[in-house]
Design an enzyme around this catalytic site. Structure first.
Site, PDB file in Angstrom:
ATOM      1  N   ASP A 103      -6.904  10.275  -0.987  1.00 46.70           N
ATOM      2  CA  ASP A 103      -5.860  10.690  -0.047  1.00 46.70           C
ATOM      3  C   ASP A 103      -4.537  10.965  -0.750  1.00 46.70           C
ATOM      4  O   ASP A 103      -4.291  10.441  -1.828  1.00 46.70           O
ATOM      5  CB  ASP A 103      -5.547   9.564   0.949  1.00 46.70           C
TER       6      ASP A 103
HETATM    7  N1  URA Z   1     -10.237   4.951   0.953  1.00 49.54           N
HETATM    8  C1  URA Z   1      -9.097   5.398   1.499  1.00 49.54           C
HETATM    9  O1  URA Z   1      -8.661   4.927   2.525  1.00 49.54           O
HETATM   10  N2  URA Z   1      -8.455   6.390   0.860  1.00 49.54           N
HETATM   11  C2  URA Z   1      -8.884   6.944  -0.296  1.00 49.54           C
HETATM   12  O2  URA Z   1      -8.251   7.836  -0.837  1.00 49.54           O
HETATM   13  C3  URA Z   1     -10.063   6.449  -0.844  1.00 49.54           C
HETATM   14  C4  URA Z   1     -10.726   5.447  -0.192  1.00 49.54           C
END
Ligand code: URA
Length: 235
Positions: A103
């Site tokens: 993310d």
């Molecule tokens: N879990 C999340 O919440 N975000 C990520 O980027 C990877 C795993």
């Protein structure tokens, strides 16, 4: 293939240099020293070592590990003009794609490659490859909350698979934990914590299987070593 040609194809030496390596007794095939440069080997079955280290042919693909900082997206382009992970990779490698996604607000280990087979195998959401995250979250984490996270919580009506959760530190306002999951559902770690009414304030992927981010600086990248590529292919 002749041993000297094989060594050259591994980048271990030039053809002439390979002959010298072999003649000086520094090359072993399947644990036995070989001193004839023209010795035939089977590239798929024989293990060739120079000075005790295994050599393998230079790959036609590129494999990169990036320490993705937060504040950039895991995509080639962004409509909103935000930074992307490609802004951090200052070599021009055709068709380089990220293996899975992190993310915008998540940092840590991201692999990029142009080896489509590896991307498909590692990035499949149902895949079994364990991914480990360092998490800082608000609130208290008594045993029953940890147990829920480990056993699985419901996200969009579907239970998450079992995960490993270790509580590293518990402070007054929040905690530091590591979480290892084998799925790759959208925003999975953050949503697992939401499911137990805890908010993630920092999220960093520190490992994919045994492959660790190590001491790589935030925003920096490096090529994977051959043994790391071999490891990922066998996951
Ligand atoms: N879990 C999340 O919440 N975000 C990520 O980027 C990877 C795993």
């Amino acid at each position: 293939m002749r041993l000297n040609k094989y060594l050259a194809s591994c980048g271990a030496a030039s053809r002439r240099g390979a002959d010298e390596l072999i003649l000086s007794g520094r090359v072993k095939v399947n644990s036995a020293v070989v001193t004839q440069p023209g010795t035939k080997i089977e590239t798929d079955n024989d293990t060739v070592m120079v000075d005790g280290k295994k050599v393998v042919p230079v790959s036609k693909f590129t494999y990169i590990m990036l320490y993705k900082p937060k504040g950039c997206i895991t995509s080639v382009r962004d409509d909103k003009g935000r930074k992307t992970v490609y802004d951090y990779i200052d070599v021009n490698v055709p068709h380089l794609v990220p293996v899975g996604r992190l993310d915008y607000d998540t940092e840590g280990l991201l692999l990029l490659t142009n080896d489509g087979d590896l991307v498909n195998r590692l990035a499949h959401p149902s895949g079994e490859v364990p991914k480990t995250y360092l998490v800082r979250a608000e609130g208290q984490f008594p045993e029953h909350i940890l147990a829920k996270l480990r056993k699985g919580v419901e996200i969009d009506g579907v239970m998450t698979k079992r995960s490993k959760v270790k509580l590293l530190e518990q402070g007054e306002d929040g905690a530091k934990l590591t979480v290892t999951i084998t799925e790759g559902r959208n925003r999975q770690v953050r949503r697992m914590f939401e499911a137990v009414e805890r908010r993630v304030v920092f999220l960093k992927r520190i490992a994919i299987g045994d492959l660790r981010l190590g001491g790589l600086a935030r925003g920096a990248w490096r090529y994977l070593h051959e043994d790391e590529v071999a490891y990922l292919k066998n996951l």
